[in-house]
Design a protein around this motif. Structure first.
Motif, short mmCIF file in Angstrom:
data_model
loop_
_atom_site.label_atom_id
_atom_site.label_comp_id
_atom_site.label_asym_id
_atom_site.label_seq_id
_atom_site.Cartn_x
_atom_site.Cartn_y
_atom_site.Cartn_z
N SER A 162 0.83 -1.21 0.00
CA SER A 162 0.00 0.00 0.00
C SER A 162 0.86 1.26 0.00
CB SER A 162 -0.94 0.00 1.20
OG SER A 162 -0.20 0.02 2.38
N TYR A 163 0.36 2.31 -0.61
CA TYR A 163 1.06 3.59 -0.75
C TYR A 163 2.51 3.38 -1.23
CZ TYR A 163 -2.52 6.64 1.24
OH TYR A 163 -3.68 7.35 1.44
N PRO A 197 -5.51 -4.77 -2.03
CA PRO A 197 -5.59 -3.56 -1.20
C PRO A 197 -6.72 -3.61 -0.17
CG PRO A 197 -6.34 -3.10 -3.45
CD PRO A 197 -5.88 -4.53 -3.44
N CYS A 198 -6.45 -3.11 1.02
CA CYS A 198 -7.45 -3.09 2.10
C CYS A 198 -7.60 -1.66 2.63
CB CYS A 198 -6.98 -3.91 3.28
SG CYS A 198 -7.02 -5.63 2.98
N ALA A 199 -8.70 -1.43 3.36
CA ALA A 199 -9.02 -0.08 3.84
C ALA A 199 -8.96 0.86 2.63
CB ALA A 199 -8.08 0.37 4.94
N ALA A 226 -4.93 2.62 -0.56
CA ALA A 226 -5.18 1.52 0.38
C ALA A 226 -4.29 1.67 1.60
CB ALA A 226 -4.88 0.19 -0.30
N GLU A 227 -4.86 1.52 2.79
CA GLU A 227 -4.05 1.68 4.01
C GLU A 227 -3.19 0.47 4.31
OE1 GLU A 227 -6.07 3.07 7.50
OE2 GLU A 227 -6.87 4.81 6.44
N PHE A 228 -3.65 -0.70 3.94
CA PHE A 228 -2.82 -1.87 4.20
C PHE A 228 -3.12 -2.99 3.22
CE2 PHE A 228 -6.36 -1.96 7.17
CZ PHE A 228 -6.83 -3.25 7.11
N THR A 229 -2.39 -4.09 3.38
CA THR A 229 -2.40 -5.19 2.41
C THR A 229 -3.00 -6.44 3.05
OG1 THR A 229 -0.26 -4.33 1.68
CG2 THR A 229 -0.84 -6.54 0.91
N ALA A 230 -3.87 -7.13 2.31
CA ALA A 230 -4.23 -8.50 2.72
C ALA A 230 -3.47 -9.39 1.76
CB ALA A 230 -5.72 -8.74 2.58
N SER A 274 -13.95 -3.16 3.51
CA SER A 274 -13.28 -3.30 2.21
C SER A 274 -12.36 -4.52 2.13
CB SER A 274 -12.51 -2.03 1.87
OG SER A 274 -11.42 -1.88 2.77
N ARG A 275 -11.86 -5.00 3.26
CA ARG A 275 -10.94 -6.14 3.18
C ARG A 275 -11.64 -7.35 2.56
NH1 ARG A 275 -10.07 -10.71 5.97
NH2 ARG A 275 -8.01 -11.63 5.67
N GLU A 276 -12.80 -7.72 3.11
CA GLU A 276 -13.52 -8.89 2.61
C GLU A 276 -13.96 -8.66 1.17
OE1 GLU A 276 -13.55 -7.87 5.63
OE2 GLU A 276 -13.20 -9.67 6.81
N VAL A 277 -14.38 -7.43 0.87
CA VAL A 277 -14.83 -7.12 -0.50
C VAL A 277 -13.64 -7.22 -1.46
CG1 VAL A 277 -15.73 -5.28 -1.98
CG2 VAL A 277 -16.73 -5.66 0.28
N SER A 278 -12.50 -6.68 -1.06
CA SER A 278 -11.33 -6.68 -1.93
C SER A 278 -10.85 -8.11 -2.20
CB SER A 278 -10.21 -5.85 -1.28
OG SER A 278 -9.11 -5.74 -2.13
#
Ligand SMILES: Cc1cc2nc3c(=O)[nH]c(=O)nc-3n(C[C@H](O)[C@H](O)[C@H](O)COP(=O)(O)OP(=O)(O)OC[C@H]3O[C@@H](n4cnc5c(N)ncnc54)[C@H](O)[C@@H]3O)c2cc1C
Length: 396
Positions: A165-166, A191-193, A339-343, A247-251
């Motif tokens: 992310s970023y 991407p998450c958040a 995205a603030e963080f990664t799954a 957004s995590r589950e959606v992503s």
């Protein structure tokens, strides 16, 4: 070739803490950071205020497959240990009403500064503009090669190179290649958040409108997760804290699993039940509210434009349904720059709890977001970075 007890790849949250804990143990450590400064991402966290921890920190908040590992790490370095670590560095914090912990200065720069002061006190050598390009196992040690053609030798390497992310702040996923060559898998990062894409005329009409709502994500008709908070309509779809929280589950569903039947159901009037809202509309109609004014005081005026037809028809049940059970079909997410963080990343079962030493390669350790470990927004991801950095640093 210069040698160290451990080389740490990445000077973000987890790498800085790993360097401090390693040096405190008496190990000679080198911290390599590819950017011109340490902790660039840290400075933008919590919108510049750095939500560094959560009062309720617990393994149960993290992705299910990582919980065992997180539990083992938090037993060694949990909330109180992290708070004690920062208190000892001089950082004073406060907890907001939801349990999120911030520095009293309200500045992420204070968090980075106390970490840098400790590194200076411990005389941790730091190499900036130093991108590690290759790590090779050679005769019981590692040879670390950088983009500037420098080489270091070390029996231990801690990879703290972050997720994706970023990317402008340093971590861009290129470091997955460093550990893949030792046999590590990398679960596809998503991407998450992150805001969601939805082709829906409401988003177009209501862009810029922000309300408090409840949202629930559904994948193939099954509930995936829900959240309450801000819902922001944008030109491309939906954003706001409630959306970032689902957004995590959606992503994962949309970007990794290629699911087509993904939607977010929104309750735009969460402070009233269906029957109560229906009664309220009936009361307003009795009081001779014009159809167009039915929503006044419940939603911003702009919403009347979207519901104009239903409002004018005074079709109360249809209006209640549309306001409390509106479904947005999601056809994607925004990208890594938002995205603030990664799954995704290296699966948590590929490292040993709690040291985080690789099960594939002795002497190789992984910490922070490079591992497939995520918590919700609210301080859980930095908590993981601090805790995992601390246990790896203390293990070398
Ligand atoms: C906008 C934004 C806001 C956020 N807000 C919060 C928040 O308030 N609370 C919270 O808990 N979490 C927050 N997060 C998430 C949190 O910042 C991350 O989860 C955390 O920083 C991860 O730490 P890390 O050390 O694993 O990775 P990073 O902090 O990303 O650090 C990795 C470092 O490694 C360096 N690097 C990468 N590859 C190499 C290489 N090959 N050689 C040398 N160096 C390399 C990078 O330049 C980078 O400095 C936010 C994230 C973003 C983007």
């Amino acid at each position: 070739m210069k040698s160290y007890d451990a080389v740490i790849v990445g000077g973000g949250a987890s790498g800085i803490v790993a360097a401090i804990f390693g040096k405190r143990k008496g190990a000679s450590v080198l911290l390599c950071e590819k950017m011109p400064k340490l902790g660039k991402k840290l400075l933008v966290t919590g919108a510049g205020r750095c939500n560094l921890l959560n009062e309720k920190l617990d393994a149960s908040f993290y992705n299910p497959e990582a919980r065992k590992l997180v539990q083992a790490v938090l037993e060694k370095c949990g909330r109180d240990a992290i708070l004690g670590f920062f208190r000892d560095l001089g950082l004073r914090v406060y907890t907001d009403e939801t349990g999120r912990i911030f520095p009293v200065t309200q500045q992420a720069a204070s968090v980075l500064k106390v970490l840098e002061l400790e590194m200076a006190r411990l005389e941790v050598p730091v190499k900036l503009n130093c991108e590690v390009r290759d790590i090779r196992a050679v005769a019981g040690a590692f040879e670390i090669r950088t983009a500037n053609e420098e080489r270091f030798i070390s029996p231990k390497v801690i990879v703290c190179a972050g997720g994706k992310s970023y990317p402008a702040l340093g971590a861009d996923g290129s470091a997955y290649g460093l550990v893949r060559k030792f046999g590590h898998a990398v679960t596809e990062p998503v991407p998450c958040a992150v805001p969601l894409l939805a082709k829906d005329s409401w988003c177009h009409f209501l862009q810029g409108q922000k309300i408090r709502a409840k949202v629930a994500a559904r994948v193939d008709g099954k509930p995936a997760c829900d959240a309450a908070g801000e819902l922001l309509f944008t030109q491309y779809g939906l954003s706001g804290t409630a959306i970032l929280d689902v957004s995590r589950e959606v992503s994962i569903a949309v970007n990794r699993d290629g699911k087509k039947n993904v939607c977010v159901a929104a309750d735009l009037i969460p402070f009233m039940g269906d029957a109560e809202l229906q009664k309220e509309f009936e009361r307003r109609l009795e009081k001779k509210f014009s159809g167009e004014d039915l929503l006044e005081g419940l939603l911003p005026h702009k919403f009347s434009l979207v519901f104009r037809e239903k409002l004018l028809k005074e079709d109360v049940p249809a209006l209640v349904k549309a306001l409390k059970h509106k479904e947005f079909k999601v056809n994607g997410t925004r990208g890594w720059n938002e995205a603030e963080f990664t799954a995704g990343g290296v699966p948590s079962e590929e490292v040993d709890p709690p040291t985080l030493e690789s099960k594939r390669q002795k002497g190789l350790y992984l910490a922070g977001e490079i591992l497939d470990v995520q918590g919700p927004r609210g301080g859980y991801n930095l908590a993981w970075a601090w805790a995992s950095g601390a246990v790896t640093g203390a293990s070398i």
